[in-house]
Design an enzyme around this catalytic site. Structure first.
Site, short mmCIF file in Angstrom:
data_model
loop_
_atom_site.label_atom_id
_atom_site.label_comp_id
_atom_site.label_asym_id
_atom_site.label_seq_id
_atom_site.Cartn_x
_atom_site.Cartn_y
_atom_site.Cartn_z
CE1 TYR B 137 -3.20 2.90 0.54
CE2 TYR B 137 -3.19 2.51 2.89
CZ TYR B 137 -3.63 3.23 1.81
OH TYR B 137 -4.50 4.27 1.99
CB CYS B 138 1.03 4.27 0.11
SG CYS B 138 1.69 5.93 -0.02
CG MET B 139 7.37 4.16 0.67
SD MET B 139 8.16 4.77 2.15
CE MET B 139 8.19 6.50 1.84
#
Lengths: 94, 349
Positions: B137-139
């Site tokens: 998720y995301c980074m």
């Protein structure tokens, strides 16, 4: 409630327009270039001050804060290396 | 005004007046055990549902390093992890923990290769095929993509949740990161770790009117207790940030500035990272109103991988809201659960 709903519609429109305007401002190089330069100058000054403090402690024959942090980091790395070896052993065991 | 409206108005007034005394909702409470701990990070395994695990391939969730892991386990009823456990998945989560001053020396390779690799191989060891479904998720998604490209063996499938791969986009973050007068090395030399306060300020500047907008939204829906609990849970998470290891950030920022992932100029542990090496089943999830990761930047992965089994799910909503909202429980979560279920070689159900 009608009045609130009306006000909220107006607020939402204002918020959307303002956010878009601010985004354009915060993206413009006229703002970004000087802000970045200012931030970098402040940080370079802080780094220089820290370096002087480190030299002072080292001249006194004492470890600086960064020396201590590096030693702690190396201990953590050692722990990770042991975990690496344990993992390899587990993978090889039947 | 009818009786229901009168009731709602009374409730709104009462809830607004009692806001300072309102009990904070409990966050990250789905029962889990720590199965590994190393430096500051932990690998959590959620306890299975009463009926037991239904699928043979475990799932590893990898959140971003700059936020707390419990965004994926926000609160009962709004928890991605809880939902997956209820569906019968064996769910693991990587909690990156809180870096301390000595972690300024942790490199990108330490985190993306060694730590993530260990979490993945430990998770995979719970399946017969020695593989796990990986979700970033995301980074966290940037890390999972890079890791999968170099070490694909333990990865049964990859889910990328709002994870950018093309960094030269129209977003504000991209513009700031690429400002030539902003000296990243000076920042790392000055602070060691990137202070969470600096990152939080940057995120606030992405939409400076957001606090005001949130306050109006709060007044507007103050009659709804469920909304208020969700709102405060999300606020708790949003204000609970962690600093980022300095050396890690130095490499990450360079990758961002030079668009290294798309250009194929990134390395991990000395090995080149080619996203075209990703061949496992892939699900890329993007959100229409994501102002942190523009959806086009995340969707780009679809064109870069060699996977034959790949899907792109584009949903309405923002970067965080779309993952923890009620609509996520109806759309996003079931979609991801079925993606994993369909790619589970030997279902135990």
């Amino acid at each position: 409630m009608m009045l609130w709903d009306l006000w909220k519609k107006g607020f939402d429109a204002w918020e959307e327009a303002t956010a878009r305007y601010l985004e354009a401002v915060l993206k413009s190089s006229a703002v970004l270039i000087p802000s970045g330069a200012l931030l970098s100058a402040v940080m370079k000054a802080k780094a220089e001050r820290d370096r002087m403090i480190t030299h002072f402690w080292n001249a006194m024959g004492l470890p600086s804060r960064q020396d201590q942090e590096r030693a702690l980091h190396l201990l953590n790395q050692l722990h990770s290396r042991i975990n690496d070896l344990e993992q390899k052993l587990n993978e090889r065991s039947p | 005004m009818n009786q229901k409206q009168e009731h709602d108005e009374g409730k709104r007034l009462w809830n607004l007046l009692s806001l300072p005394f309102r009990k904070k909702p409990a966050v990250g409470v789905t029962p889990a055990d720590v199965i590994h701990q190393e430096n500051k990070w932990r690998l959590l395994r959620y306890r299975p549902r009463a009926a037991g695990v239904a699928f043979s391939t475990p799932v590893l969730l990898v959140p971003s390093l700059i936020n707390r892991h419990y965004v994926l386990d926000l609160m009962p009823g709004k928890s991605f992890a809880e939902y997956m456990v209820q569906q019968g998945h064996d769910v693991f989560l990587l909690d990156w923990g809180t870096p301390r001053n000595e972690d300024r020396f942790l490199t990108f390779d330490d985190i993306c290769e060694r730590y993530l690799g260990r979490a993945l191989s430990l998770t995979a060891s719970f399946s017969k095929r020695n593989q796990a479904h990986l979700l970033g998720y995301c980074m966290g998604g940037i890390l999972t993509a890079i890791h999968t490209a170099v070490h694909p063996n333990n990865v049964a499938s990859l889910v990328q949740l709002a994870a950018p791969v093309r960094f030269h986009d129209d977003g504000l973050l991209s513009a700031w990161m690429r400002t030539p007068s902003f000296d990243i090395d000076a920042m790392i030399d000055a602070f060691g770790n990137v202070p969470w306060q600096l990152m939080q300020s940057a995120f606030h500047l992405l939409r400076p009117t957001l606090p005001l907008s949130k306050a109006v939204g709060l007044v507007d829906r103050a009659w709804n207790d469920e909304f208020l609990d969700g709102f405060f849970a999300l606020e708790t998470w949003g204000n609970d940030n962690v600093s980022l290891p300095g050396e890690f950030y130095r490499r990450y920022a360079r990758m961002y500035r030079d668009d290294d992932l798309v250009r194929g100029a990134m390395t991990l542990g000395g090995a080149p990272v080619h996203l075209s090496s990703i061949r496992c089943p892939l699900l890329v999830v993007t959100f229409e109103h994501d102002n942190i990761v523009p959806w086009q930047s995340a969707a780009e992965l679809m064109t870069l991988v060699s996977s034959e089994d790949k899907q792109h799910l584009h949903l309405p909503g923002g970067h965080v809201g779309a993952v923890v909202s009620k609509s996520a429980a109806r759309g996003l979560w079931p979609n991801i659960s079925s993606f994993w279920a369909l790619r589970d070689r030997t279902s135990l159900a």
